[in-house]
Design an enzyme around this catalytic site. Structure first.
Site, PDB file in Angstrom:
ATOM      1  N   SER A  70       1.226  -8.158   0.311  1.00  0.00           N
ATOM      2  CA  SER A  70       1.545  -8.940   1.441  1.00  0.00           C
ATOM      3  C   SER A  70       2.758  -8.126   2.166  1.00  0.00           C
ATOM      4  CB  SER A  70       1.641 -10.406   1.314  1.00  0.00           C
ATOM      5  OG  SER A  70       2.442 -10.818   2.345  1.00  0.00           O
ATOM      6  N   PRO A  71       2.682  -7.653   3.295  1.00  0.00           N
ATOM      7  CA  PRO A  71       3.803  -6.980   4.092  1.00  0.00           C
ATOM      8  C   PRO A  71       5.002  -8.253   4.458  1.00  0.00           C
ATOM      9  CG  PRO A  71       1.661  -6.451   5.097  1.00  0.00           C
ATOM     10  CD  PRO A  71       1.481  -7.425   4.191  1.00  0.00           C
TER      11      PRO A  71
END
Lengths: 196, 196
Positions: free
Chosen positions: A12-13
């Site tokens: 997840s950025p």
């Protein structure tokens, strides 16, 4: 000491943004952070998603990448958009379940996130996982255990716990059973840690 | 004067939060706001959603209602969770397309939002739309035009414009062609309005 759980998937950025900024914010608030890597994939699948929302919803995906570029610049966080996305975070997360939850777990997680989102290395590979263990002052023991185990029981237990907490995305913060989703709610979550 | 477009669907609770807070923030920043009501439904349908994400994804929906309760309290915004959700915003939005975009358009929009999210009235009904027009110092002309028209061409043009801007949710803010999604990006959008 007041406590907060920080739940995230290595792919997840936005959780990467949290990993880069939560430390100083928590110190300032006097709150201890427990890092909880888990997998969002099984939870996304239960809501009918077989890929990252970045890829499933094109306009949203285009927006997220642009937003991440703006936000990393604003926050002074190193950033290179990954060549392939999402990467497979199973091995890195299984490995994390074999690391004692002391200060070396955050160091490993931060190294892993940077590999994926600032250095264009593939966090799905044993080579990169091994390098991140070393960066955190650890040997390959956790990686070897992750590679050797059949079921990933610790990992499955963590995913079940995330499900019990009603977690549906990352980053998520849990304080006294109360769920906060997204970097924009970190301040409220830290504040909550001190309220009776 | 620097300008910002505020795009929203009357059925979006987070857009209601924006409608309650954008005025003072924009005045302080010296930015003029253009209110752009449109319909998210057709855009959601194109990404495979036939209902509100609040209803499609149960854990997310439970979280959003809890988060809205917390956020409205924190911001001092009046709040009552609607009995039925989402309500149909077509008539209210068609009506808005027949209001001149001066200060009475924001007043109408705010009254409509409050009916839905603070007063448990159904903004889908002509009675409520009419009351909101009156609250904004307007007569029933725009409502009558909305009820009489066949196609809703103005509304369709607005939805197409939203699509061109890559809008996928609400509230969305557009400054110089640059898209910002969510209340948490309002400050960045207002700042951007002054940058060359």
């Amino acid at each position: 000491m007041a406590e907060l759980e920080f739940w995230f998937d290595f792919a997840s950025p936005y959780a990467y943004l949290a990993a880069e900024t939560i430390g100083p914010a928590a110190v300032e608030a006097g709150v201890a952070v427990r890092w909880k890597p888990f997998l969002l994939g099984p939870i996304f699948q239960e809501q009918g998603w077989r890929d990252s929302p970045f890829n499933l919803f094109p306009a949203k995906g285009r927006y997220f990448w642009r937003d991440l570029q703006r936000e990393t610049r604003r926050l002074g966080v190193p950033w290179q958009r990954p060549a392939r996305f999402p990467f497979n975070s199973v091995l890195a997360t299984k490995t994390a379940t074999w690391i004692e939850p002391d200060e070396r777990l955050p160091a490993y997680c931060q190294a892993l996130f940077r590999a994926g989102f600032a250095e264009r290395r593939d966090p799905a590979t044993p080579t990169v996982v091994s390098a991140c263990l070393r960066a955190a002052g650890l040997d390959d023991g956790p990686l070897e255990r992750a590679l050797a185990e059949d079921g990933g029981q610790r990992l499955r237990a963590d995913i079940n716990r995330a499900r019990e907490l009603d977690i549906f995305g990352a980053p998520s913060f849990v304080v006294k059973g109360e769920l906060y989703w997204g970097n924009e709610r970190l301040a409220a979550a830290l504040e909550r840690a001190w309220v009776d």
